[in-house]
Each structure stands twice: as C-alpha cells, then as structure tokens.
Write a protein that holds these residues in place. Structure first.
Motif, PDB file in Angstrom:
ATOM      1  N   ALA A  44       0.762  -1.225  -0.060  1.00 34.04           N
ATOM      2  CA  ALA A  44      -0.126  -0.009  -0.221  1.00 34.04           C
ATOM      3  C   ALA A  44       1.061   1.196   0.098  1.00 34.04           C
ATOM      4  O   ALA A  44       0.582   2.222  -0.527  1.00 34.04           O
ATOM      5  N   GLU A  45       1.954   1.472   0.802  1.00 33.79           N
ATOM      6  CA  GLU A  45       2.822   2.492   0.755  1.00 33.79           C
ATOM      7  C   GLU A  45       3.572   2.760  -0.637  1.00 33.79           C
ATOM      8  O   GLU A  45       3.610   3.895  -1.013  1.00 33.79           O
ATOM      9  N   VAL A  46       3.950   1.567  -1.111  1.00 32.57           N
ATOM     10  CA  VAL A  46       4.493   1.664  -2.547  1.00 32.57           C
ATOM     11  C   VAL A  46       3.645   1.970  -3.568  1.00 32.57           C
ATOM     12  O   VAL A  46       4.007   2.756  -4.498  1.00 32.57           O
ATOM     13  N   GLU A  47       2.374   1.590  -3.542  1.00 31.19           N
ATOM     14  CA  GLU A  47       1.246   2.187  -4.457  1.00 31.19           C
ATOM     15  C   GLU A  47       1.184   3.592  -4.402  1.00 31.19           C
ATOM     16  O   GLU A  47       0.872   4.256  -5.385  1.00 31.19           O
ATOM     17  N   ALA A  48       1.064   4.032  -3.204  1.00 24.22           N
ATOM     18  CA  ALA A  48       0.901   5.516  -2.899  1.00 24.22           C
ATOM     19  C   ALA A  48       2.030   6.202  -3.602  1.00 24.22           C
ATOM     20  O   ALA A  48       2.024   7.331  -4.035  1.00 24.22           O
ATOM     21  N   ILE A  49       3.364   5.465  -3.603  1.00 27.71           N
ATOM     22  CA  ILE A  49       4.433   6.174  -4.244  1.00 27.71           C
ATOM     23  C   ILE A  49       4.341   6.146  -5.629  1.00 27.71           C
ATOM     24  O   ILE A  49       4.529   7.243  -6.353  1.00 27.71           O
ATOM     25  N   ALA A  50       4.069   4.963  -6.046  1.00 33.22           N
ATOM     26  CA  ALA A  50       4.011   5.085  -7.644  1.00 33.22           C
ATOM     27  C   ALA A  50       2.972   5.908  -8.205  1.00 33.22           C
ATOM     28  O   ALA A  50       3.007   6.144  -9.456  1.00 33.22           O
ATOM     29  N   THR A  51       1.890   5.982  -7.472  1.00 31.46           N
ATOM     30  CA  THR A  51       0.789   6.795  -7.978  1.00 31.46           C
ATOM     31  C   THR A  51       0.820   8.359  -7.585  1.00 31.46           C
ATOM     32  O   THR A  51      -0.306   9.066  -7.925  1.00 31.46           O
ATOM     33  N   PRO A  53       0.868  12.110  -7.971  1.00 27.69           N
ATOM     34  CA  PRO A  53       0.694  12.863  -9.148  1.00 27.69           C
ATOM     35  C   PRO A  53       1.819  13.870  -8.977  1.00 27.69           C
ATOM     36  O   PRO A  53       1.918  14.417 -10.133  1.00 27.69           O
ATOM     37  N   GLU A  54       2.362  14.164  -8.043  1.00 31.86           N
ATOM     38  CA  GLU A  54       3.708  14.913  -8.111  1.00 31.86           C
ATOM     39  C   GLU A  54       4.802  14.495  -9.020  1.00 31.86           C
ATOM     40  O   GLU A  54       4.824  13.225  -8.688  1.00 31.86           O
ATOM     41  N   PRO A  55       5.489  15.251  -9.380  1.00 27.56           N
ATOM     42  CA  PRO A  55       6.793  14.828 -10.020  1.00 27.56           C
ATOM     43  C   PRO A  55       7.604  14.152  -9.133  1.00 27.56           C
ATOM     44  O   PRO A  55       7.538  14.670  -7.800  1.00 27.56           O
ATOM     45  N   ALA A  56       8.303  13.264  -9.627  1.00 25.20           N
ATOM     46  CA  ALA A  56       9.350  12.631  -8.736  1.00 25.20           C
ATOM     47  C   ALA A  56      10.342  13.436  -7.876  1.00 25.20           C
ATOM     48  O   ALA A  56      11.020  14.252  -8.634  1.00 25.20           O
ATOM     49  N   THR A  57      10.546  13.261  -6.750  1.00 27.10           N
ATOM     50  CA  THR A  57      11.474  14.048  -6.048  1.00 27.10           C
ATOM     51  C   THR A  57      12.289  12.830  -5.032  1.00 27.10           C
ATOM     52  O   THR A  57      11.772  11.825  -4.789  1.00 27.10           O
ATOM     53  N   PHE A  58      13.479  13.224  -4.832  1.00 29.62           N
ATOM     54  CA  PHE A  58      14.160  12.438  -3.731  1.00 29.62           C
ATOM     55  C   PHE A  58      13.494  11.870  -2.695  1.00 29.62           C
ATOM     56  O   PHE A  58      13.406  10.910  -2.026  1.00 29.62           O
ATOM     57  N   GLU A  59      12.789  13.022  -1.909  1.00 27.34           N
ATOM     58  CA  GLU A  59      11.901  12.949  -0.726  1.00 27.34           C
ATOM     59  C   GLU A  59      10.589  11.877  -0.869  1.00 27.34           C
ATOM     60  O   GLU A  59      10.430  11.027  -0.138  1.00 27.34           O
ATOM     61  N   LEU A 115       7.239   2.480 -10.555  1.00 29.76           N
ATOM     62  CA  LEU A 115       8.245   3.047  -9.649  1.00 29.76           C
ATOM     63  C   LEU A 115       9.650   3.210 -10.236  1.00 29.76           C
ATOM     64  O   LEU A 115      10.385   4.302  -9.875  1.00 29.76           O
ATOM     65  N   PHE A 116      10.007   2.246 -11.136  1.00 28.52           N
ATOM     66  CA  PHE A 116      11.368   2.284 -12.006  1.00 28.52           C
ATOM     67  C   PHE A 116      11.368   3.744 -12.564  1.00 28.52           C
ATOM     68  O   PHE A 116      12.464   4.389 -12.682  1.00 28.52           O
ATOM     69  N   ALA A 117      10.223   4.312 -13.289  1.00 26.69           N
ATOM     70  CA  ALA A 117      10.432   5.277 -14.055  1.00 26.69           C
ATOM     71  C   ALA A 117      10.868   6.611 -13.062  1.00 26.69           C
ATOM     72  O   ALA A 117      11.233   7.667 -13.461  1.00 26.69           O
ATOM     73  N   ARG A 118      10.112   6.628 -11.990  1.00 23.91           N
ATOM     74  CA  ARG A 118      10.312   7.627 -11.115  1.00 23.91           C
ATOM     75  C   ARG A 118      11.690   7.646 -10.637  1.00 23.91           C
ATOM     76  O   ARG A 118      12.454   8.793 -10.396  1.00 23.91           O
TER      77      ARG A 118
END
Length: 679
Positions: A44-51, A53-59, A115-118
């Motif tokens: 669930a945590e990883v799904e939230a990261i993958a989806t 909508p904000e551009p990928a940041t290190f944080e 995830l990999f794309a981010r």
C-alpha cells in the motif's frame, strides 16, 4: 504471560531499549499474520509512491521507499534469526511457506515500471544531492535494473517464477541440511573409543546422548565444515574415519534429506536467471555488483595462490607421512590428528592443553570486549533484565567512551540441534538517523555447551571465531549513516568479511592475549614461551587450510559458471571433475564444503561469492600491516579505522573507504607472506 495472535507484538515499534524486539511476548503464532500484514502495508505504501501525481523527488520517492515496510522488516529480522538459531518443525514450515511469498513481494516492488520510471528520472537530475543521498539513489536504480525492471513482460513473468522457486529451494536446502547434520551425529558405545578427548568433551558427548534418549552412550555432533574439531584429539583411527565419513556424506545419503538434486536445480535456475539479463552465467551476473567486477579477476587472484598452496599441502602431507611411517597411508581423517602432533613436536603446542586457558566468558570479557575497549573506548554492561530469543543468548549494552549508548550486542554462543552450523552475525535493528534507530546486533556461534556448572572451554579456532564474528558486530554497531539501506554491514559482499577478519588480529595481540589467556582453575597465565610458540605455529598447516578453502571457492565458481541449459546429472561427479580441473583434487584435503552441505552458496548469500573471504583477506593482511606500522592497539588507530571505514556502511564505495583508511590501494604481498605462499 502469553500474548494472543490478535495482540501481535510486531504491529508496533518496540518500547524496549534500542527497540530490542519484545522476545518475551513473541510466539510462533505471531509470525504468519505479521508477515501478511507487513507485506500488505508495504504494498500500500509503495502504491502511494507509484501513483503520486507530483513529479518525482528524492523525498517523495527514494526516502518514501526507505520509510516503507517497517513492520515487515521487524518481523523478518526476528523470524529469520530464529529460523537459523532456534528452529523447530513449525518454524521450518513457516519459512518454507513465507520465503516464496517474500520473493514474490520483492519482485512486485522491483518490477513495477511506475516506480522504476520515477527512480530513473531522478537519476538523470540528481546533481544537487549530497554524496550519501546520491549513493542511495544509485543503489536503488541499480537494484531495480538488476531485479529486472528493464526486462520485457514475458521475461519478467519468467523471472518471478524463477525467484519464487529459488526461494523455496534455498529454504529446503537449509532445512534438509540441518536435519541430515543432526541425523549424521556419530553415536559411540564405549568411552574407551574417545581416548584423546578432554574430560569435559567426553562429559559433553555423554550429555548430548542423554538429551537424545541414548543414556550410557556418547554422541559426537557435526559442525558445518568438512573438518571436524574432534579429529584433532581422537586417537581411535576407526572412530576418526567414521566421523569424517559422516561429515563429508551429509546431504548425500540418499534419504529424504538428500540435497544433491536441490543444489543442481538451484544452480540451473540461477544460470537461467542470469541469461534473462544477458549474462553468460550466474557468476558474471553476481560479480558485476562486487568489488571484483568479473569472474576473470577472481580467477586471476586465485591463480596467484593455488599452485603454491597445493605445493605446501603436498609438503605438509609428506611431513605427516614421515610421522605416521609405514603403518598406514595418510588419509583425510588422519590429517588433523597428525598435524596437531607435528605442531606439538615442532612448536611445543598442544591444542587440547590450551583449552583450559580459553574459558568462554573470560575470552569474551577480557579478550573480545577488552580489545574493543582499548581500541575504540567501548564499555559493555550485561543487561540480564532484557530477554533475548533463547535462554542461552545474552544481551549486552554497549557504550561509547563518553558514556553515550551505542547499541545492544547479543551473544548466542552454544550449539544446539535447532541451530544451523557455522557462525554468523545478524541485525535486529539497523542504525539509521532517518529512522532514529541505533543498532541491535547478534553473534551466533556453535560451541559445545558444557554440563551445568562446568566451564565452557574453547579451542583456539573457536577463540578466533569469536573475535571474527565480533568484527562483524562492530561493523554494525559503529554504523553512522542516514539511510537504513546503507547501514552497517550493507556493503558489497566481497568486502563484508574484511572488517571481521581484521578483528581477528587482536586475538593474538600480546597485550590482549595475556589479558584473557588465563587457566580457568589456577589463574595461571599462558606462558610467554607458549604464546610465542602459538604465534610461530600459525604458519604450519597453511598449505592445508588454504587448499581446502580454495577448493571450496573453485567449486562454488564451477557451479555458478555453468551456462543456461547445462544439465548436471550427478552433482558429486561434477564436483570431482571441477576439483580435478582446478588442480585442487587432493584426496587427503577435501574441500572445506562439499556440494551437498555447501550452505554458504546454496542457502546463504554467497553464491559465486565464497571467494570473498580471501579477497577480503588481501585487504585484511594489508590493514594488519598498517596497524603494526602505526603502533598497534591504540585509540588513535581505532578512531581512524572507525571514522574512515567502519562507520561508513554502504554510504561510500567500498574500495574508496579502504583508500580513505589506508591511503592507497591494497597490496597482495602481506597475504602471500601470511599464508606462506611467497615461494
């Protein structure tokens, strides 16, 4: 008080000091639901990261991944230590069930193209990151690539199936080996056959027999390597042969615990997985992410050692045959016994007579801990108020010189039927400033437990093992990094043995040795002449020791340089051919581990990596020279080693850490000199 599964102690962060797992509340029934919830929570945590909508940041991507899966980490750390250190049928059943699920869980994360794309996008624009953060990002990107993020959908589907099957097979290998090792223990009917063993060793053998319902008999249990310690002392040649044959036939007895087919299937699947990534074999795939980089580099280093080591082994064999005379031909089960005789006659060193000077608690407190105090300013307080996972496991709080708490060290030193062979270090809690955690580490050994009230007396090899494993513990305890992925011993596999091997030097450092090597009854210190002879004697037997190690290393490479599609019908014939081709097929010097009980490579993390011990020893021998050149056991030296290397974990390139410590690249000459390989 028992805790019901509904009140699962893994669900919340431990409130004990240093987040020590609440072992008093943990029951076997808690593991399955904790694993299931832990995997569900992390997905669930990883799904939230993958989806997001904000551009990928290190944080919002990398740090978020670091913070995910904390429940899963808590239960896995405790469970897999128990599966190794105190397993029963139910634990093994859970392990067989959960290991493939964890492999599939990891694949779900690492094969997620979103995830990999981010992570991939971040790597292209990460110039503003600090050095450790960039290192973490690069590690994540490499992990995704090596896990198959760049493969086609069909390739990923096959990869998932391979990983799941491998996970189950590796667990099966471990459990079969444990069962066959226990079943292969040698039962002795007559105490007269135990001539040569010390009185306490005979008593321990009788106690082991009693625990197995064999009152009046004696049981010799087996340790993981081919060579069994009791062969040094036993004078009964027939019993020595029985014990040796029991040792080298483990996992190859044709019973339900036979591991040969399992090993061959593991090697075949690993080769197929490597091919998916475009590599010719598993060794090439593995070494791409090691300091060695290529199998050719490993073979080049081994090629500098093998001819001299084998020549030395032959010379040692000739010397042993001289001692034996014409009575019989030297065989593998004779080597340790007659080698010890040569050592005694040449250097006046009797391994059995040394044991009263190596009482376990004294070695621990006045040797292992004392060296750490002198070198790093550490102090240790036993915390009898804190409960570990087994009554034999002892908890110590570790303090820096300024009195600040560094972490917890758990020592679990005794063998038992529920513990796998060998010696190792695990971590229950990793140091991380991101998580606000300090380390909790454990050392496991396999020393025979004496009867109640009797002292535990060690061989010198066991003393050395205590210092070695504590070197791993120090690597974990001294960690000073931000991110848990880079914490402690999370370094490249062929670097991880280096700090532990360095710590072995203090076992024979004069001021340390004289502090702990005291007769447990009389208080008499080990005579200085004996100490000097012990140091001088270390070169004897290096031909055997190096050859048995190299044989295992080359066997590991043979299994993992197999191309995809290669079929091994008879694993032991394959083994014999590999040893012959490598020039290390000496009948009297079996490999340290044969295929059927080579746990390091078939159920541990050392596949295509058993060379790491001697690769790391190049660094170790060079480091020992540095300590000697700079005054030895001093706080200044310890602080330099701690600051430049031990505290850095994986936050820096491993070889750069060595250069920061040593001031240059490593040199092989100190190792060649140490092992008598300069001729």
């Amino acid at each position: 008080m028992h805790t019901s599964p509904e009140q699962n102690p893994f669900d919340t962060i431990s409130e004990l000091p240093y987040r020590l797992p609440p072992f008093a509340r943990i029951e076997t029934a808690h593991y399955r639901p904790a694993f299931e919830r832990g995997m569900s929570e992390q997905l669930a945590e990883v799904e939230a990261i993958a989806t997001n909508p904000e551009p990928a940041t290190f944080e919002n991507t990398v740090v978020a991944l670091e913070l995910s899966g904390q429940l899963l980490q808590r239960v896995a750390a405790v469970f897999f230590n128990q599966a190794s250190a105190d397993a029963d049928d139910e634990i093994q059943e859970i392990q067989a069930e959960v290991s493939p699920k964890l492999a599939a869980h990891s694949d779900t994360i690492h094969l997620d193209h979103r995830l990999f794309a981010r992570v991939d996008a971040l790597l292209a624009s990460a110039d503003d990151l600090d050095a450790e953060s960039r290192r973490l990002l690069e590690r994540y990107h490499l992990d995704f690539v090596r896990a198959g993020a760049g493969l086609t959908e069909a390739q990923q589907e096959r990869l998932r199936a391979i990983n799941e099957e491998l996970s189950g097979l590796e667990t099966a290998f471990q459990n079969k080996l444990l069962a066959d090792t226990n079943a292969s223990a040698v039962v002795v009917d007559d105490a007269a056959q135990l001539a040569g063993l010390s009185a306490d060793a005979v008593t321990a053998a009788a106690e082991t027999a009693r625990e197995r319902g064999l009152d009046g008999k004696y049981v010799i249990t087996l340790v993981l390597p081919s060579g069994q310690p009791v062969l040094t002392s036993l004078t009964d040649r027939a019993l020595r042969e029985r014990i040796h044959r029991a040792s080298v036939s483990r996992g190859a007895n044709g019973n339900e615990h036979d591991t040969r087919e399992t090993a061959a299937r593991i090697a075949a699947l690993r080769a197929e997985r490597a091919a998916l990534f475009g590599h010719p074999d598993h060794a090439t795939y593995v070494l791409e992410d090691r300091t060695a980089k290529t199998p050719a580099a490993v073979h080049d280093m081994l090629g500098k050692l093998t001819p001299a080591a084998v020549a030395n082994a032959h010379a040692e064999a000739a010397r042993l045959q001289e001692v034996i005379g014409d009575e019989f031909e030297l065989r593998a089960w004779d080597w340790a016994h007659y080698s010890d005789r040569v050592r005694r006659e040449t250097y006046d060193i009797d391994a059995a007579q040394l044991r009263p000077y190596f009482e376990l608690d004294r070695v621990l407190r006045d040797g292992v801990f004392y060296a750490a105090e002198r070198l790093y300013g550490l102090t240790f307080t036993e915390r009898t108020d804190l409960v570990a996972y087994h009554p034999d496991a002892r908890v110590f709080e570790v303090f820096n010189e300024d009195g600040s708490g560094l972490g917890l060290f758990i020592g679990d030193f005794f063998t038992r039927d529920s513990k796998r062979g060998g010696a190792w270090m695990n971590s229950f809690v990793d140091q991380s400033t991101l998580l606000g955690t300090k380390p909790v580490v454990v050392n496991n050994l396999n020393i025979v437990k004496p009867p109640a009230g009797e002292p535990a007396l060690l061989t010198f090899d066991e003393v050395n093992t205590m210092f070695h494993e504590f070197g791993h513990a120090l690597h974990g305890l001294f960690s000073d990094v931000t991110y848990p992925t880079l914490s402690g011993t999370s370094v490249l596999r062929d670097f991880v043995e280096f700090p532990s091997q360095v710590n072995e030097m203090w076992a024979v450092w004069p001021s340390v040795l004289e502090n702990y090597a005291v007769h447990h009854e009389t208080g008499e210190p080990l005579a200085q002449s004996v100490v000097q002879n012990l140091l001088d004697s270390q070169i004897w037997g290096e031909g055997y020791a190096t050859t048995e190690y190299l044989a295992a290393t080359l066997l590991d490479l043979a299994w993992h340089e197999l191309p995809v599609g290669a079929v091994v019908e008879d694993p032991l014939e394959f083994e014999a051919q590999a040893l012959r081709q490598a020039g290390v097929a000496l009948e009297a010097v079996p490999p340290r581990y044969r295929t059927s009980y080579f746990a390091h490579i078939f159920s541990g993390g050392y596949s295509a990596g058993y060379y790491s011990y001697i690769w790391s020893e190049v660094l170790d021998a060079d480091t020992v020279e540095w300590f000697k050149e700079n005054g030895g056991l001093t706080r200044a030296n310890g602080d330099h080693f701690r600051r430049t290397l031990l505290s850095r974990g994986g936050s820096i390139d491993s070889m750069q850490a060595f250069r920061d410590f040593r001031g240059r690249d490593p040199q092989i000459e100190p190792l060649l000199l140490r092992r008598g390989l300069t001729q």
